[in-house]
Each structure stands twice: as structure tokens, then as C-alpha cells.
Design a protein around this motif. Structure first.
Motif, PDB file in Angstrom:
ATOM      1  N   GLN A  44       0.825  -1.207   0.000  1.00  0.00           N
ATOM      2  CA  GLN A  44       0.000   0.000   0.000  1.00  0.00           C
ATOM      3  C   GLN A  44       0.861   1.260   0.000  1.00  0.00           C
ATOM      4  O   GLN A  44       0.454   2.286  -0.533  1.00  0.00           O
ATOM      5  CB  GLN A  44      -0.924   0.013   1.225  1.00  0.00           C
ATOM      6  N   LEU A  64       1.504   2.893  -3.371  1.00  0.00           N
ATOM      7  CA  LEU A  64       0.365   3.561  -4.005  1.00  0.00           C
ATOM      8  C   LEU A  64       0.101   4.951  -3.430  1.00  0.00           C
ATOM      9  O   LEU A  64      -0.532   5.784  -4.078  1.00  0.00           O
ATOM     10  CB  LEU A  64      -0.895   2.706  -3.851  1.00  0.00           C
ATOM     11  N   VAL A  71      -6.962   8.098  -4.291  1.00  0.00           N
ATOM     12  CA  VAL A  71      -7.124   6.651  -4.102  1.00  0.00           C
ATOM     13  C   VAL A  71      -8.522   6.345  -3.589  1.00  0.00           C
ATOM     14  O   VAL A  71      -9.166   7.178  -2.952  1.00  0.00           O
ATOM     15  CB  VAL A  71      -6.069   6.069  -3.125  1.00  0.00           C
ATOM     16  N   THR A  72      -8.982   5.136  -3.898  1.00  0.00           N
ATOM     17  CA  THR A  72     -10.218   4.615  -3.334  1.00  0.00           C
ATOM     18  C   THR A  72      -9.835   3.568  -2.306  1.00  0.00           C
ATOM     19  O   THR A  72      -9.090   2.634  -2.609  1.00  0.00           O
ATOM     20  CB  THR A  72     -11.103   3.981  -4.423  1.00  0.00           C
ATOM     21  N   ARG A  98      -9.094  -3.114   0.119  1.00  0.00           N
ATOM     22  CA  ARG A  98      -8.341  -2.858  -1.110  1.00  0.00           C
ATOM     23  C   ARG A  98      -8.034  -1.368  -1.228  1.00  0.00           C
ATOM     24  O   ARG A  98      -8.871  -0.527  -0.903  1.00  0.00           O
ATOM     25  CB  ARG A  98      -9.179  -3.318  -2.293  1.00  0.00           C
ATOM     26  N   GLU A 127      -6.928   1.314  -4.183  1.00  0.00           N
ATOM     27  CA  GLU A 127      -6.825   1.443  -5.638  1.00  0.00           C
ATOM     28  C   GLU A 127      -6.575   2.897  -6.008  1.00  0.00           C
ATOM     29  O   GLU A 127      -7.252   3.793  -5.500  1.00  0.00           O
ATOM     30  CB  GLU A 127      -8.130   1.003  -6.318  1.00  0.00           C
ATOM     31  N   THR A 174      -7.117   5.911  -8.384  1.00  0.00           N
ATOM     32  CA  THR A 174      -8.179   6.280  -9.327  1.00  0.00           C
ATOM     33  C   THR A 174      -7.799   7.568 -10.036  1.00  0.00           C
ATOM     34  O   THR A 174      -6.753   8.152  -9.771  1.00  0.00           O
ATOM     35  CB  THR A 174      -9.526   6.473  -8.593  1.00  0.00           C
TER      36      THR A 174
END
Length: 169
Positions: free
Chosen positions: A106, A109, A116-117, A139, A141, A143
Motif C-alpha cells: 500500500q 500507491l 485513491v479509493t 483494497r 486502488e 483512481t
């Protein structure tokens, strides 16, 4: 007397019995399986100012304001070298900010300025303040960039909570 007519001697049901009951209910239409993506639920997005201590299952769209590496250490367990990384990331939306604890993959990211989502996020308490975290059931992710500006004067991680036991008389 046949085996099917006998009453079970134990209050526990056998696996075969449970699977037969499941199959019966499925055949009769009482249980439906998700056959297509249209059967999935749409996520309900939470805003940061709605977060409360001890809650979980949140889905949020946030911008990363800053990232600070807290722990980085490698462990060699045989042929593979495992590295443990923890970063504290200040994330926010148009309603406020909170510290997100990023772990391992993580961390990569959570670059400053990215959107992020966070899916299935939970609130952990650390030294009396709220921290947002996503464990193995959630999670993170990246975006497309969000259009909102982060409200920086409402940092929920600066609010200190205290557990109070209430005794009823």
C-alpha cells in the motif's frame, strides 16, 4: 428403520446433511447465487467527517496530502527476503482529513497528490486518536484525480478520544 429416518444422536448437523439442505433450498429458489455483475451491490461512499471510532466497512475516495515512512525493516526467512514497511499518510476529502496507516504494498500507491479509493477501510485507535487502515480484506486502488480540494482545517486524527466505562446503578 432406514438411516434417513433415524434422529441424530448429536445436536450438531453433519456436513453432508447441511450440504443436502443447502442444495434443496437452492433448487427451490430460496437461495440465489450472484450469476452476473448486475447482482453486485453498488458501494456506498463515506465522507471523512462521518468516520467514528470502532467502525469498519468504509469505502472512501481520498486525496493523499502527505506521506511519512514510519517503519522499514527487512527480514530474511530463508530464500525470500520479506520487507515490512509502514507509512503514515495524511489523506482527505472535501469534509476533512485523517491519518491512513499504509502497510507494505500500500505504501507504493500512496504518493503525494494521488487520488485513491479505499475499500473496506476500518478505524483503528492509536494512542487515543483515530487512524484509517485497510487490512487484507480491503483494497487500495489508485483512481483518476478528484476534483475536490481537501479541507485541511478538520483533521480527525487530532481529536483525542477516551474510553469511559459507565456504571448503571
Amino acid at each position: 428403520m432406514s438411516r434417513a429416518d433415524q434422529k441424530p444422536t448429536s445436536p450438531h448437523l453433519s456436513i453432508r446433511s447441511l450440504s443436502n439442505q443447502f442444495y434443496f433450498l437452492f433448487q427451490r429458489g430460496f437461495l440465489k447465487m450472484a450469476e452476473s455483475k448486475s447482482g453486485l451491490r453498488k458501494p456506498v461512499f463515506t465522507k471523512i467527517d462521518q468516520l467514528r471510532p470502532g467502525t469498519s466497512g468504509h469505502t472512501l475516495n481520498v486525496k493523499v496530502v502527505s506521506t511519512k515512512m514510519v517503519l522499514q525493516k527487512g527480514r530474511s526467512d530463508g530464500p525470500q527476503v520479506r520487507q515490512m514497511r509502514i507509512a503514515e499518510c495524511l489523506v482527505g476529502d472535501e469534509t476533512g482529513m485523517i491519518i491512513f496507516t499504509a502497510r507494505n504494498d500500500q505504501v507504493d500507491l500512496m504518493k503525494e497528490g494521488t487520488t485513491v479509493t479505499l475499500r473496506n477501510a476500518k478505524i483503528d485507535m492509536f494512542k487515543g486518536s483515530m487512524r484509517l487502515a485497510v487490512d487484507k480484506w480491503g483494497r487500495v486502488e489508485v483512481t483518476e484525480p478528484a476534483s475536490f480540494t481537501v479541507k485541511e482545517d478538520n483533521n480527525l486524527s487530532l481529536i483525542e478520544y477516551e474510553l469511559v466505562n459507565v456504571v448503571e446503578e
